[in-house]
Design an enzyme around this catalytic site. Sequence first.
Site, PDB file in Angstrom:
ATOM      1  N   CYS A  25       0.781  -0.969   0.116  1.00  0.00           N
ATOM      2  CA  CYS A  25      -0.149   0.196   0.044  1.00  0.00           C
ATOM      3  C   CYS A  25       1.008   0.900   0.246  1.00  0.00           C
ATOM      4  O   CYS A  25       0.674   2.222  -0.453  1.00  0.00           O
ATOM      5  CB  CYS A  25      -0.755  -0.058   1.272  1.00  0.00           C
ATOM      6  N   CYS A  53      -3.087   9.370   5.794  1.00  0.00           N
ATOM      7  CA  CYS A  53      -2.392   9.445   7.018  1.00  0.00           C
ATOM      8  C   CYS A  53      -2.540   9.572   8.149  1.00  0.00           C
ATOM      9  O   CYS A  53      -2.316   8.812   9.342  1.00  0.00           O
ATOM     10  CB  CYS A  53      -1.218  10.299   6.709  1.00  0.00           C
ATOM     11  N   ASP A  73       2.427   2.944   2.790  1.00  0.00           N
ATOM     12  CA  ASP A  73       2.763   2.617   3.546  1.00  0.00           C
ATOM     13  C   ASP A  73       2.278   2.181   5.011  1.00  0.00           C
ATOM     14  O   ASP A  73       1.551   1.266   4.633  1.00  0.00           O
ATOM     15  CB  ASP A  73       2.622   4.355   4.202  1.00  0.00           C
TER      16      ASP A  73
END
Lengths: 405, 290
Positions: free
Chosen positions: B41, B112, B43
């Site tokens: 992915c 994030c 991260d």
Amino acid sequence: MVIYLDNNATTQIDPIVLQTMLPYLSDFYGNPSSMHRFGGQVGAALQDARAQVAELLGAETTEIVFNSCGSEGNNTAIHAALAAQPEKRHIVTTAVEHPAILNVCKHLEKKGYTVTYLSVDGRGQLDLMEVEAAITGGTALVTTMYANNETGVIFPVEQIGAIAKECGATFHVDAVQAVGKIPINLKNSTIDLLTLSGHKLHAPKGIGALYIRRGFRFRSFILGGHQERGRRAGTPNVASIVALGKAAEIAQQHLQTLDSSNPLNNPERQLRDLLEQQILATIPNCAVNGGGTHRLPNTTNIGFKYIEGEAILFMLDKHSICASSGSACSSGSLDPSHVLTAMGLPYTILHGSIRFSLSRFTTETDIQQVLTVLPTIVEKLRAMSPFNSDDSTWLQSRTLTPTPT
Amino acid sequence: MWDYSEKVLDLFYNPVNQGAIADPNEPDVAVVFGEVGSIACGDALRLHLKIQQSTEIIQDARFQTFGCTSAIASSSALTEIIKQKTLDEALHITNKDIADYLGGLPEAKMHCSVMGQEALEAAIYKYRGIEVEQHDDDDGTLICACYGISEPRIRRVIIENDLTTVEQVTNYVKAGGGCGSCLAGIEDLLIEVQQERVALSQRVTAEVAATPLSPIQKINLIQQVLTEEVRPILLADGGDIELYDVSGDVVKVSLKGACGGCESSTVTLKNSIETKLRSRVSPTLTVVEA
């Protein structure tokens, strides 16, 4: 002081080029099409620029059409090739082209064209057998890049062109990354159409040219006035054309000084190789993407395992070092670079790939500075990463589900 | 170049609380970690917590992150936010809290902050012995096959961040960012969540209507009905109405313009306004002209 190693994105305008173009933004503002000497002298400057660009490509002046950029060149070339043989509805291209080719092809697929996207191997190279199998009598256009913008890998364009010619297909080459970096001679070439862009060879942004082989039945894309022999309407961008001409002349001189001697005796290539070898020697767990192939002398693409490209770029930026990355995060989309993906690189390398692209203005001090700071940057980010070996399973366990077909 | 806040850049260049936590093997102290993301992915985060078992207070938090500038900054921010919080308090932290702590994130980078919230949840559930997988797939069909995003996760970001478009959902949890075949499914979820919200607010209105109104509530409601439902009709006839006073069940209004001098004004008052107010506010209201 900026250390600029992103020359495949764009280049600085050569100071001599800038000096040459400036009078055409002030004193010589006439329209080259006008019937007075004031405009006429501008027309003469355009002819000089055309000759300079033609010279760099080994072409004739009538084969050069100035336009606004590489994207326009690519769009125009595809449009012209399809218009030249309207009964043929098949296009052959590669999976690693610039979006200015790929997105046009995707659009054409919706319009009923069939497109074959040639694959590349793990080092970014095409398979000529696959090329041969893809091109048929029904192929209107074969379009490939001369050299890849991300890896610098050079395609065997003349061999591809020979296959295209056998089948009667038009052959277009997107040479935006190659022109000015390696010698190109179109005199006895199989290439019908070739795209170049000024800002990749130290001319300004917003200027490009399309080479159109003499005898090719070209239909123009932008209709209007009779400029460029009726092949590209619009009042010419005089100052930028003059600049592109000068930039082409300087690039030609530069290439000639290199050519005469040993090809390894190229300062750009020497600095690139120094950078590459030193990185591989001082930083563990990294690899050159497209390494060991026939490549542009200015480009290196290095994958740093277990860390992410955008983070590396921001760390480099702190030291005023400019580079680029094929990672998903730096592109603004969620997918990593389509070029590195097409090469089948593992995700451990994909997301941590950094491209350094040099120019003739790059100095050894620049390279040494990168070599000084990069090991620390990689070490710092790796210390933060939960991932430090190909054997760690948890991060790899959730691999991408294959796309339903 | 991404337009990161000063705080994001500061926490990226000078991250705090990076690394792992070694288990001290002390009584009343537990060390756990939660993991989300994957190398595929682009991260991944492993969040380590040191928990005082008797109080459930997070005594220390550390992160190990594979990811971009904002992924690292979000992880570092998360560890700062949760220190000294109890596990229950920590479970109330949303991705928005992380983004706010950072002075905002570019929308395409909101995922994030979501990663931080999910790692926190994973660590706490692990400590409490709840299977994260089960939680994730509770009633959860997988919506985005490319990034492995289930329905509950998408619902959660939609609700917590007031998302209204498919593009926003992609920016927050990546769903839909791959092959794109689930875009219609995400759109359906958005519509579903919106409909549920409308239904909820209608239910609240109905519950409020069932209880007797206080004087202020009554006056406000009278004013609202007059402004929204009565006045437009009068304005169309060249007239106007203004609330003058409310005293008990007597509503005093002043009529203006065409209505004021009109012979049928009393009829107008009695018939339309009173009926309207009786049905909408209280059946005992009478209307008089001030």
